[in-house]
Scaffold this active site. Structure first.
Site, PDB file in Angstrom:
ATOM      1  N   GLY A   1       0.757  -1.247   0.000  1.00 24.63           N
ATOM      2  CA  GLY A   1       0.000   0.000   0.000  1.00 24.63           C
ATOM      3  C   GLY A   1       0.784   1.291   0.000  1.00 24.63           C
ATOM      4  O   GLY A   1       0.202   2.360  -0.210  1.00 24.63           O
TER       5      GLY A   1
ATOM      6  N   GLU B   1       3.937  -6.744   1.808  1.00 26.07           N
ATOM      7  CA  GLU B   1       3.492  -7.069   0.438  1.00 26.07           C
ATOM      8  C   GLU B   1       3.511  -5.824  -0.450  1.00 26.07           C
ATOM      9  O   GLU B   1       2.481  -5.438  -1.014  1.00 26.07           O
ATOM     10  CB  GLU B   1       2.072  -7.642   0.484  1.00 26.07           C
ATOM     11  CG  GLU B   1       1.908  -8.888   1.334  1.00 26.07           C
ATOM     12  CD  GLU B   1       0.440  -9.296   1.505  1.00 26.07           C
ATOM     13  OE1 GLU B   1      -0.464  -8.584   1.012  1.00 26.07           O
ATOM     14  OE2 GLU B   1       0.204 -10.334   2.142  1.00 26.07           O
ATOM     15  N   PRO B   2       4.669  -5.196  -0.613  1.00 27.98           N
ATOM     16  CA  PRO B   2       4.708  -3.988  -1.440  1.00 27.98           C
ATOM     17  C   PRO B   2       4.589  -4.328  -2.920  1.00 27.98           C
ATOM     18  O   PRO B   2       5.127  -5.333  -3.374  1.00 27.98           O
ATOM     19  CB  PRO B   2       6.096  -3.406  -1.147  1.00 27.98           C
ATOM     20  CG  PRO B   2       6.930  -4.619  -0.858  1.00 27.98           C
ATOM     21  CD  PRO B   2       6.017  -5.587  -0.139  1.00 27.98           C
TER      22      PRO B   2
ATOM     23  N   ARG C   1       3.306  -1.441  -5.770  1.00 29.03           N
ATOM     24  CA  ARG C   1       3.503  -0.169  -6.474  1.00 29.03           C
ATOM     25  C   ARG C   1       4.827   0.528  -6.122  1.00 29.03           C
ATOM     26  O   ARG C   1       5.521   1.034  -7.000  1.00 29.03           O
ATOM     27  CB  ARG C   1       2.336   0.756  -6.079  1.00 29.03           C
ATOM     28  CG  ARG C   1       2.250   2.032  -6.865  1.00 29.03           C
ATOM     29  CD  ARG C   1       1.177   2.947  -6.253  1.00 29.03           C
ATOM     30  NE  ARG C   1      -0.076   2.286  -6.019  1.00 29.03           N
ATOM     31  CZ  ARG C   1      -1.064   2.180  -6.904  1.00 29.03           C
ATOM     32  NH1 ARG C   1      -0.929   2.727  -8.094  1.00 29.03           N
ATOM     33  NH2 ARG C   1      -2.181   1.547  -6.607  1.00 29.03           N
TER      34      ARG C   1
ATOM     35  N   ARG D   1      -5.297   2.801 -15.845  1.00 35.67           N
ATOM     36  CA  ARG D   1      -5.400   3.572 -14.595  1.00 35.67           C
ATOM     37  C   ARG D   1      -6.068   4.942 -14.770  1.00 35.67           C
ATOM     38  O   ARG D   1      -6.932   5.298 -13.975  1.00 35.67           O
ATOM     39  CB  ARG D   1      -4.044   3.708 -13.914  1.00 35.67           C
ATOM     40  CG  ARG D   1      -3.413   2.355 -13.530  1.00 35.67           C
ATOM     41  CD  ARG D   1      -2.186   2.515 -12.659  1.00 35.67           C
ATOM     42  NE  ARG D   1      -2.522   3.053 -11.371  1.00 35.67           N
ATOM     43  CZ  ARG D   1      -2.347   4.300 -10.995  1.00 35.67           C
ATOM     44  NH1 ARG D   1      -1.798   5.165 -11.804  1.00 35.67           N
ATOM     45  NH2 ARG D   1      -2.718   4.698  -9.811  1.00 35.67           N
TER      46      ARG D   1
ATOM     47  N   TYR E   1      -9.380   5.057 -12.558  1.00 39.56           N
ATOM     48  CA  TYR E   1      -9.286   5.800 -11.293  1.00 39.56           C
ATOM     49  C   TYR E   1      -9.125   7.302 -11.490  1.00 39.56           C
ATOM     50  O   TYR E   1      -8.951   8.026 -10.507  1.00 39.56           O
ATOM     51  CB  TYR E   1      -8.047   5.361 -10.491  1.00 39.56           C
ATOM     52  CG  TYR E   1      -7.823   3.888 -10.317  1.00 39.56           C
ATOM     53  CD1 TYR E   1      -8.794   3.072  -9.730  1.00 39.56           C
ATOM     54  CD2 TYR E   1      -6.616   3.303 -10.683  1.00 39.56           C
ATOM     55  CE1 TYR E   1      -8.556   1.717  -9.545  1.00 39.56           C
ATOM     56  CE2 TYR E   1      -6.372   1.953 -10.491  1.00 39.56           C
ATOM     57  CZ  TYR E   1      -7.344   1.167  -9.931  1.00 39.56           C
ATOM     58  OH  TYR E   1      -7.104  -0.162  -9.736  1.00 39.56           O
TER      59      TYR E   1
ATOM     60  N   CYS F   1     -12.586   3.000 -28.949  1.00 42.13           N
ATOM     61  CA  CYS F   1     -13.905   3.610 -29.117  1.00 42.13           C
ATOM     62  C   CYS F   1     -14.614   3.802 -27.783  1.00 42.13           C
ATOM     63  O   CYS F   1     -15.635   3.152 -27.510  1.00 42.13           O
ATOM     64  CB  CYS F   1     -14.743   2.734 -30.039  1.00 42.13           C
ATOM     65  SG  CYS F   1     -13.876   2.399 -31.562  1.00 42.13           S
ATOM     66  N   GLU F   2     -14.062   4.601 -26.930  1.00 40.10           N
ATOM     67  CA  GLU F   2     -14.665   4.942 -25.642  1.00 40.10           C
ATOM     68  C   GLU F   2     -14.200   6.354 -25.317  1.00 40.10           C
ATOM     69  O   GLU F   2     -13.005   6.646 -25.467  1.00 40.10           O
ATOM     70  CB  GLU F   2     -14.128   4.045 -24.508  1.00 40.10           C
ATOM     71  CG  GLU F   2     -14.341   2.575 -24.646  1.00 40.10           C
ATOM     72  CD  GLU F   2     -15.704   2.104 -24.192  1.00 40.10           C
ATOM     73  OE1 GLU F   2     -16.394   2.839 -23.472  1.00 40.10           O
ATOM     74  OE2 GLU F   2     -16.070   0.989 -24.597  1.00 40.10           O
TER      75      GLU F   2
END
Ligand SMILES: Cc1ncc(COP(=O)(O)O)c(C=O)c1O
Length: 418
Positions: free
Chosen positions: A239, A273-274, A276, A312, A316, A342-343
């Site tokens: 995190g 548990e890294p 990122r 991402r 987000y 196409c979005e």
């Protein structure tokens, strides 16, 4: 600190000009720096060197075999969330006894596979999962080591989609019911209590939520020990955030200090548990400008990478720096960087002031090493892109660009339609 720097106005990955790679292999591609990956892993792991610990890289953030191998060679383990991740980890040579299995929806088949592979432990997340794991372990004549992933109800103060430790989130077992669950686990024949775990969210930029979570877990371990349930692992999840734009997250050294200052607990190995923080700033996405377009409302820079390659920003609303691969003296424009999909949600940057790129220019989408390729898809039937590892003055393709044949592999037209 990372090894993507300009020399003579040319962006380099370590000692390799990014434009050279683009010329030789085509665009778009992910590019990781070996030295940065290693340095980030070491900075994190070394910060805990004075306490018994195991750094289990959260491979959901980046599961390329070469990257997993690099961390395995550094002595790391991995945090997995699926049978597929277990397969990759074993293939990369990660020691099974350094693998922890998290995830809210493990299947029976995946549990069997993990038991057969003799992983270190399962982070279990519900009463039903506990029952199933006991049943499967029993059937296989094995004992499964478990930590209960508790939900400590702590606000990580991050994006709601990556908050996991609040009581309204699907993750973990409410910490208020943890004692009962542990009592139940310790009464089951085929499970052994191994530890306590949590993971409260991702991209955290403050230390206090981690420390609050640690304190709740410590209390729980104390209560468990009082009732005779021994615990040897304390898993704090991952995190820790990174700088994408203006964020100023703590350095892993400060993170480790904050944890160690509060730890004061005997006979536990800390599991971390890294994800990122190790890989995020060790990778970029390199794309080429296809077209420029200006409407009455705004400007668009249309590039050959899209939301299927890096989701991402669309998912987000995240920020990724957009930098030129070759610095030229040019005007600045305010525009969206968009892909061919196409979005309308297909964007890599929105309303960004940047160089007035021209068709054929290369640009780098920064901080794309985590949750970049690993979240990519084939949407719009776009083959997934190449991954490259830069090291010194060389580079290695660590995942080939998919072909059109790859796109349809496994699909069949039933005989009655032929
Ligand atoms: C259980 C678990 N551990 C670790 C991580 C890694 O988080 P991060 O990449 O923010 O370090 C995650 C991410 O979602 C996770 O779900």
């Amino acid at each position: 600190m990372h090894h993507f720097q300009y020399r003579n106005n040319e962006l380099h990955c370590e000692d390799v000009p990014v434009s050279r790679i683009a010329m030789e292999i085509g665009t778009p591609f992910y590019l990781y720096s070996y030295a940065t990956l290693k340095q980030h892993f070491r900075a994190f792991d070394d910060a805990f060197s004075d306490v018994p610990h195991l750094t289990c890289f959260a491979m959901k953030s980046n599961s390329n075999l070469a990257i997993l191998k690099l961390f395995a060679l550094e002595g790391g383990g991995v945090d997995i969330v699926s049978g597929g991740e277990l397969y990759r980890a074993l293939k990369a040579g990660v020691e099974p006894k350094k693998i922890v299995y998290s995830g809210v929806g493990k299947t029976a088949e995946d549990m069997e596979y993990a038991l057969r592979s003799q992983i270190l432990l399962f982070n279990v997340e519900s009463s039903q999962e506990i029952r199933l794991l006991d049943e499967i372990a029993g059937r296989m004549g094995k004992k499964a080591a478990v930590s209960i992933r508790v939900n400590p109800d702590i606000d990580p103060q991050t994006h709601p989609y990556i908050s996991t430790g609040l009581k309204e989130n699907k993750f973990g077992i409410d910490i208020r019911h943890a004692l009962e669950e542990y009592a139940r686990v310790s009464g089951l024949r085929n499970l052994t209590v191994s530890g306590v775990s949590c993971h409260i969210g991702s991209q955290l930029t403050r230390l206090s939520p981690f420390v609050d979570a640690l304190n709740k877990l410590k209390d729980l371990i104390g209560q468990l020990r009082k009732i005779g349930i021994g615990v040897s692992y304390l898993d704090l999840g991952g995190g820790l955030g990174i700088t994408y734009n203006q964020e100023d997250p703590p350095h892993p050294r400060e993170y480790a200090k904050a944890i160690k200052d509060e730890l004061h607990i005997r006979d536990v190995t800390v599991i971390l548990e890294p994800g990122r923080v190790i890989v995020g700033n060790a990778g970029i996405l390199v794309a080429k400008v296809l077209y420029k377009k200006t409407t009455a409302e705004k400007g668009f820079v249309i590039v050959d990478a899209a939301m299927n390659d890096l989701i991402r920003p669309s998912l987000y609303g995240s920020f990724h720096g957009i930098e030129p691969v070759r610095i030229k003296t040019r005007a600045k424009i305010k525009a969206d960087v968009v892909g061919p999909i196409c979005e309308s949600s297909d964007f890599l940057a929105k309303d960004r002031v940047m160089d007035a790129f021209e068709t054929g220019d290369l640009l780098a989408v920064m901080s794309a090493g985590a949750y970049g390729f690993s979240m990519s898809s084939n949407y719009n039937s776009r083959p997934r892109i190449t991954e490259v590892l830069g090291k010194g003055d060389t580079y290695h393709v660590i995942r080939a660009r998919e072909s059109y044949e790859d796109l349809v592999r496994g699909e069949t037209i039933p005989d009655f339609m032929r």
